[in-house]
Design a protein around this motif. Structure first.
Motif, PDB file in Angstrom:
ATOM      1  N   VAL A  57      73.812  63.423  29.996  1.00  0.00           N
ATOM      2  CA  VAL A  57      72.555  63.735  28.634  1.00  0.00           C
ATOM      3  C   VAL A  57      73.036  64.476  27.659  1.00  0.00           C
ATOM      4  CG1 VAL A  57      70.387  65.468  29.484  1.00  0.00           C
ATOM      5  CG2 VAL A  57      71.145  63.522  31.171  1.00  0.00           C
ATOM      6  N   GLY A  69      73.379  60.726  23.684  1.00  0.00           N
ATOM      7  CA  GLY A  69      73.241  60.098  22.652  1.00  0.00           C
ATOM      8  C   GLY A  69      72.597  58.363  22.617  1.00  0.00           C
ATOM      9  N   LYS A  70      72.352  58.856  24.085  1.00  0.00           N
ATOM     10  CA  LYS A  70      72.220  56.918  24.275  1.00  0.00           C
ATOM     11  C   LYS A  70      70.742  56.560  24.193  1.00  0.00           C
ATOM     12  CE  LYS A  70      70.562  56.078  29.023  1.00  0.00           C
ATOM     13  NZ  LYS A  70      70.618  56.179  30.441  1.00  0.00           N
ATOM     14  N   SER A 123      78.105  57.608  14.107  1.00  0.00           N
ATOM     15  CA  SER A 123      76.867  59.072  14.114  1.00  0.00           C
ATOM     16  C   SER A 123      75.292  57.975  14.302  1.00  0.00           C
ATOM     17  CB  SER A 123      76.769  59.470  13.286  1.00  0.00           C
ATOM     18  OG  SER A 123      75.228  60.228  12.978  1.00  0.00           O
TER      19      SER A 123
HETATM   20  P1  GDP Z   1      70.941  61.476  25.661  1.00  0.00           P
HETATM   21  O1  GDP Z   1      69.803  62.042  26.590  1.00  0.00           O
HETATM   22  O2  GDP Z   1      72.019  60.723  25.972  1.00  0.00           O
HETATM   23  O3  GDP Z   1      69.876  60.186  25.260  1.00  0.00           O
HETATM   24  O4  GDP Z   1      70.973  61.953  24.225  1.00  0.00           O
HETATM   25  P2  GDP Z   1      69.541  61.666  22.718  1.00  0.00           P
HETATM   26  O5  GDP Z   1      69.796  60.652  21.858  1.00  0.00           O
HETATM   27  O6  GDP Z   1      68.665  62.188  23.576  1.00  0.00           O
HETATM   28  O7  GDP Z   1      70.810  63.265  22.034  1.00  0.00           O
HETATM   29  C1  GDP Z   1      70.644  64.432  22.539  1.00  0.00           C
HETATM   30  C2  GDP Z   1      70.404  64.984  20.833  1.00  0.00           C
HETATM   31  O8  GDP Z   1      71.371  64.553  20.325  1.00  0.00           O
HETATM   32  C3  GDP Z   1      69.109  64.837  20.146  1.00  0.00           C
HETATM   33  O9  GDP Z   1      69.198  66.067  19.565  1.00  0.00           O
HETATM   34  C4  GDP Z   1      69.596  63.412  19.435  1.00  0.00           C
HETATM   35  O10 GDP Z   1      68.964  64.059  17.997  1.00  0.00           O
HETATM   36  C5  GDP Z   1      71.210  64.337  19.367  1.00  0.00           C
HETATM   37  N1  GDP Z   1      71.948  63.386  18.217  1.00  0.00           N
HETATM   38  C6  GDP Z   1      71.859  62.020  19.289  1.00  0.00           C
HETATM   39  N2  GDP Z   1      73.032  61.069  17.652  1.00  0.00           N
HETATM   40  C7  GDP Z   1      73.414  62.347  17.136  1.00  0.00           C
HETATM   41  C8  GDP Z   1      74.451  61.969  16.263  1.00  0.00           C
HETATM   42  O11 GDP Z   1      74.553  60.967  15.808  1.00  0.00           O
HETATM   43  N3  GDP Z   1      74.132  62.813  15.658  1.00  0.00           N
HETATM   44  C9  GDP Z   1      74.080  64.435  15.911  1.00  0.00           C
HETATM   45  N4  GDP Z   1      74.096  65.475  14.483  1.00  0.00           N
HETATM   46  N5  GDP Z   1      73.092  64.435  16.387  1.00  0.00           N
HETATM   47  C10 GDP Z   1      72.834  63.655  17.525  1.00  0.00           C
END
Ligand code: GDP
Length: 412
Positions: free
Chosen positions: A25, A28-29, A265
Motif C-alpha cells: 500500500v 504507487g500501484k 516517478s
Molecule cells: P497504492 O496504494 O500503491 O495504490 O499507491 P497510490 O498510487 O495511491 O500512491 C500513494 C501516494 O503516493 C499518493 O498520494 C500518490 O499521489 C503518491 N505517489 C505515487 N507515485 C508517486 C511519485 O512518483 N512521486 C510522488 N512524489 N508521489 C507519488
C-alpha cells in the motif's frame, strides 16, 4: 485511438503479456496503473516529436480510475502487444481471491518506494510472488521525492530480496530535478522535460557520458556473472552487445536469477514508457509458460497455450456490474467463441457463453472469441463460480490448484 490500437492486434499468444503490479500500500500501484492506461492510449513512439495528441486529458484519467478500481483485469495495447493488467492485492493475504489473481498472471512489475526502498511489506509481496514462480521486473518509483535515491533502493533489493539487481537505467537529475533516464542498453537519454509527460529521446548528455559508460560496464559484469552466453561474449570482446544483453536479461528474468531494475516517478508520469518496453521485452508470454495440468476422472492431462487445442479456462473472478454478471476468464488452451456451450468441469454442468468482453481503459469492447493465453470477461454464465474450470464438453478437465512451477527458459 485505443480501440484502433486494439483492433490492430492479432490473437497471437506470443504477443500477450498477463501482468500484475505488485506493491505494498502506498508505493504507487494505483498511480502507475493509471499512467499505464493513459500512456498506452497515446501515440508515443521512440524518438518522435509529438504532435499534440498526448496532452493530458484529465477527463479520461478520471474514467480510467473508475474502471481500474472495479475491474479484475484491464487490457491495453503497447508496441504491437496486448498487456492484460491483472488486479493484485496490495496487502499480504492468502485468500482464494488473492491466490487466483497471482495464478493467472505470467509476470509482474514490483514497485518500490524510491525513498524507503524495500520495506517489510514489499518483502512479503515479493515472497508471495516467489511461490508462484512469477518472473518480475522492479520499478523504483517516486524518484522525484526528497531523499529518493536509486542506488540505495537497489542495494536494499540486493540485501533484502537476495536477488541480483540488474540496473538498466541511470537517472538524470535528482529529486525535484529528476527529468529522465539514460537507457544503458541503447545508451540513449529519455527525457520528460516538457511538463506534459511526453517522452523525448536524444543522445546521452555530456555530463553523464562517463557515468553512463561506467554503469553500462557494471551491468555487463553483473550479467556476465550469471549468464554463460553473455560471459562468453564478455570474455571474447570485453564487452556485451545490446542484443546479447537484452536476450540475457530476458533469460535471467524468467529464471529469477536476476531482476531488471528501472526507475521513475509515476506521479509525474516519468518512466512509464520504458517500463512498458521492458514488460514486452523481458517478461514471458503465455507461450513461455509451462503447460497447465489438470485431470478428469483420475487421468492426468496437460494443456499448452495452443489456440488449436481443446478449450480450457479458469474463472478467476466473478463480479456483478451494471453490464451484468461478469466472469473473468484466463484461457489456458484452445479458443472459445461467443454463443458457445462450455462445461463447468467441477460442477459437471454446461453453461452458455453469451458475450465476450475486453475491458479497456475507458470502455468494454465486445469480441467474437478469446484464445489461449488471453484474459477476457464473459457475460452469460449463470452459475460458474470463481475457481471453476470451464472447458470444451468433449474434452473435460479440471485444472489443478495453482502450481509453483518456474517458467520454461528460452535461451536466445
Ligand atoms: P497504492 O496504494 O500503491 O495504490 O499507491 P497510490 O498510487 O495511491 O500512491 C500513494 C501516494 O503516493 C499518493 O498520494 C500518490 O499521489 C503518491 N505517489 C505515487 N507515485 C508517486 C511519485 O512518483 N512521486 C510522488 N512524489 N508521489 C507519488
Amino acid at each position: 485511438m485505443r480501440a484502433n490500437l486494439h483492433r490492430h492486434l492479432t490473437d497471437t499468444p506470443a504477443d500477450v503479456r498477463n501482468l500484475g503490479i505488485l506493491a505494498h500500500v502506498d508505493a504507487g500501484k494505483t498511480t502507475i496503473t493509471e499512467r499505464i492506461l493513459y500512456v498506452t492510449g497515446t501515440t508515443y513512439k521512440r524518438g518522435e516529436v509529438h504532435d499534440g495528441t498526448t496532452v493530458t486529458d484529465f477527463d479520461s484519467q478520471e474514467r480510467d480510475r473508475g474502471i481500474t478500481i472495479f475491474a479484475a483485469a484491464v487490457s491495453c495495447a503497447w508496441d504491437g502487444h496486448r498487456i492484460n493488467l491483472i488486479d493484485t492485492p496490495g496487502h499480504v493475504d492468502f485468500s482464494d481471491e488473492v491466490e487466483r489473481s497471482l495464478r493467472v498472471l505470467d509476470g509482474a512489475v514490483a514497485i518500490f518506494d524510491g525513498v524507503a526502498g524495500v520495506e517489510p511489506q514489499s518483502e512479503s509481496v515479493w515472497r508471495q510472488a516467489d511461490r508462484y514462480g512469477a518472473p518480475r521486473i522492479a520499478f523504483v518509483n517516486k524518484l522525484d521525492r526528497a531523499g529518493a535515491d536509486l542506488d540505495t533502493a537497489v542495494e536494499s533489493i540486493r540485501a533484502r530480496l537476495h536477488v541480483t539487481p540488474l540496473v538498466v537505467q541511470l537517472p538524470i537529475g535528482r529529486e525535484n530535478g529528476f527529468v529522465g533516464v539514460v537507457d544503458l542498453l541503447r545508451m540513449r537519454a529519455l527525457v520528460w522535460a516538457d511538463g506534459r509527460g511526453t517522452c523525448e529521446e536524444g543522445p546521452v548528455p555530456d555530463s553523464l557520458r562517463e557515468e553512463s559508460r561506467r554503469r553500462r560496464r557494471l551491468l555487463e559484469e553483473a550479467v556476465a556473472e550469471l549468464h554463460p552466453i553473455a560471459l562468453e561474449e564478455f570474455c571474447a570482446e570485453s564487452a556485451i552487445s545490446e542484443r546479447t544483453l537484452a536476450a540475457a536479461l530476458r533469460d535471467l528474468t524468467r529464471t529469477g536469477e536476476g531482476v531488471v531494475v528501472l526507475c521513475g516517478s509515476a506521479y509525474r508520469n516519468r518512466g512509464i514508457e520504458p517500463l512498458l518496453d521492458a514488460v514486452v521485452s523481458y517478461l514471458p508470454s503465455p507461450l513461455d509458460m509451462p503447460a497447465v495440468r489438470g485431470s478428469q476422472d483420475g487421468t492426468e492431462q496437460e494443456r499448452a497455450a495452443d489456440p488449436a487445442a481443446p478449450f480450457a479456462a479458469l474463472a478467476f473472478k466473478v463480479s456483478s456490474t451494471a453490464t451484468g454478471r461478469l466472469t473473468y476468464l484466463r484461457v489456458y488452451s484452445g479458443t472459445v467463441e461467443k454463443g458457445e456451450t462450455v462445461l463447468d468441469a467441477g460442477a459437471r454442468r454446461t453453461e452458455r457463453i453469451g458475450r465476450i468482453l475486453r475491458v479497456q481503459a475507458d470502455r468494454h469492447t465486445e469480441v467474437d472469441r478469446a484464445v489461449a493465453g488471453d484474459i477476457v470477461a464473459v457475460i452469460g454464465l449463470k452459475t460458474a463460480r470463481a475457481g471453476a474450470t470451464l472447458c470444451a464438453p468433449a474434452a473435460p478437465l479440471v485444472l489443478e490448484p495453482p502450481s509453483t512451477a518456474v517458467p520454461v527458459v528460452s535461451v536466445a
